[in-house]
Design a protein around this motif. Structure first.
Motif, mmCIF file in Angstrom:
data_model
loop_
_atom_site.group_PDB
_atom_site.id
_atom_site.type_symbol
_atom_site.label_atom_id
_atom_site.label_comp_id
_atom_site.label_asym_id
_atom_site.label_seq_id
_atom_site.Cartn_x
_atom_site.Cartn_y
_atom_site.Cartn_z
ATOM 1 N N THR A 142 -17.404 12.191 10.431
ATOM 2 C CA THR A 142 -18.709 12.223 11.105
ATOM 3 C C THR A 142 -19.851 12.692 10.209
ATOM 4 N N ALA A 143 -19.549 13.158 8.994
ATOM 5 C CA ALA A 143 -20.606 13.751 8.164
ATOM 6 C C ALA A 143 -20.571 13.240 6.725
ATOM 7 N N GLY A 144 -19.525 13.616 5.988
ATOM 8 C CA GLY A 144 -19.464 13.237 4.576
ATOM 9 C C GLY A 144 -19.459 11.736 4.362
ATOM 10 N N GLY A 161 -21.441 14.905 19.861
ATOM 11 C CA GLY A 161 -20.419 13.869 19.916
ATOM 12 C C GLY A 161 -20.249 13.217 18.557
ATOM 13 N N ALA A 162 -19.118 12.539 18.368
ATOM 14 C CA ALA A 162 -18.822 11.944 17.063
ATOM 15 C C ALA A 162 -19.887 10.938 16.646
ATOM 16 N N GLY A 163 -20.269 10.058 17.557
ATOM 17 C CA GLY A 163 -21.281 9.058 17.229
ATOM 18 C C GLY A 163 -22.626 9.684 16.923
ATOM 19 N N GLY A 164 -23.000 10.678 17.710
ATOM 20 C CA GLY A 164 -24.277 11.355 17.489
ATOM 21 C C GLY A 164 -24.313 12.083 16.162
ATOM 22 N N ARG A 182 -24.635 9.514 13.283
ATOM 23 C CA ARG A 182 -26.007 8.991 13.190
ATOM 24 C C ARG A 182 -26.953 10.033 12.616
ATOM 25 N N ALA A 183 -26.777 11.286 12.999
ATOM 26 C CA ALA A 183 -27.661 12.349 12.510
ATOM 27 C C ALA A 183 -27.480 12.569 11.010
ATOM 28 N N TYR A 184 -26.229 12.616 10.550
ATOM 29 C CA TYR A 184 -25.990 12.820 9.119
ATOM 30 C C TYR A 184 -26.455 11.612 8.306
ATOM 31 N N SER A 185 -26.244 10.424 8.848
ATOM 32 C CA SER A 185 -26.715 9.221 8.163
ATOM 33 C C SER A 185 -28.237 9.214 8.064
#
Length: 211
Positions: free
Chosen positions: A76-78, A107-110, A113-116
Motif C-alpha cells: 500500500t505504500a512502497g 483502507g488499502a485502496g485509500g 492512492r495517498a502514497y502514489s
C-alpha cells in the motif's frame, strides 16, 4: 554512457487526507549508500511519524532499486511510490513519503492512492531533467578572436567556466554526438588559430552553464 532521466533538485510537498498528514520528498542520488544516508536523516527528522515509506532507483533503467512499506499494510505504500518512479521513467532518485496517522483508517485502496499522490506531487515539484553523455572542452582564445566565437559558443554549447587573463580560457560542454562538428566549426571560425582541447567525457544537463 547512456542518457537517462532523473529529478532536478530536492523537493518537499504536503497534504492532509482524513486527518492523516502526508509529506513527500524527492532527492537526486547517485548511489544506494547515498539513499540510505538520506533516508536515515529523514527518519531522524520525523522520528515521531507513524511511517517513513520510500522507494529508490539507481543506475541504468533503475537496475538497483528498493522500496519499503515501513509498517503499512503490504503493497500500500512502497510499491505505489516505486510505480510512480517507474511511470515517470526516472532513475538515480529517492522518494520518501512520511505519514502522520490522523486516527481515521484509509483502507488499502485509500492508502495506495495517498502514497502514489504524495510521490507524484514530490516528483513534479522536483522537476525531471534529461541527463546525457557530454564532452568537456577547453579553448584558449586571443582577445582579437573572441568576437568571432562568443555568440557561437553561447548559442551552440554550455559555457561552464570563463577566465579572462592574458588570453581567454573558456570551458564548455556539449553533447558527445556534436563534438566533431563543434571542433570543425571552431577551426573554421578562427581560421585555425583556436583549438578545442578535449578534457573529459561526463554526464551533462541543460543546466550545465554559467553564462
Amino acid at each position: 554512457m547512456n542518457a537517462y532521466k532523473t529529478v532536478k533538485k530536492e523537493s518537499k510537498t504536503e497534504f492532509i487526507i482524513n486527518r492523516s498528514r502526508f509529506i513527500g520528498r524527492c532527492f537526486p542520488i547517485e548511489t544506494e549508500d547515498q539513499a540510505a544516508a538520506i533516508l536515515a536523516d529523514v527518519r531522524k527528522l520525523h522520528y515521531d511519524a507513524s511511517h517513513n515509506c520510500f522507494a529508490y532507483a539507481v543506475g541504468r533503467n533503475g537496475a538497483a532499486s528498493k522500496f519499503s512499506d515501513d509498517g503499512e499494510p503490504g503493497g500500500t505504500a512502497g510499491l505505489p511510490i516505486m510505480e510512480v518512479l517507474r511511470h515517470k521513467g526516472i532513475t538515480n532518485v529517492l522518494c520518501v513519503v512520511t505519514r502522520y496517522f490522523g486516527g481515521v483508517l484509509l483502507g488499502a485502496g485509500g492508502l495506495a492512492r495517498a502514497y502514489s499522490r504524495s510521490a507524484a506531487d514530490a516528483v513534479e515539484a522536483a522537476g525531471i531533467v534529461q541527463v546525457k553523455p557530454g564532452s568537456e572542452f577547453e579553448l584558449l582564445i586571443d582577445y582579437d578572436q573572441y568576437s568571432r566565437l562568443e555568440v557561437f559558443l553561447r548559442e551552440r554549447t554550455n559555457i561552464i567556466g570563463c577566465d579572462f587573463s592574458d588570453k581567454i580560457i573558456i570551458r564548455i560542454i556539449l553533447p558527445v554526438e556534436k563534438e566533431s562538428d563543434f571542433i570543425a566549426e571552431v577551426r573554421e571560425r578562427s581560421s585555425g588559430r583556436v583549438k578545442a582541447a578535449k578534457i573529459c567525457e561526463r554526464y551533462m544537463t541543460d543546466n550545465d552553464k554559467c553564462g
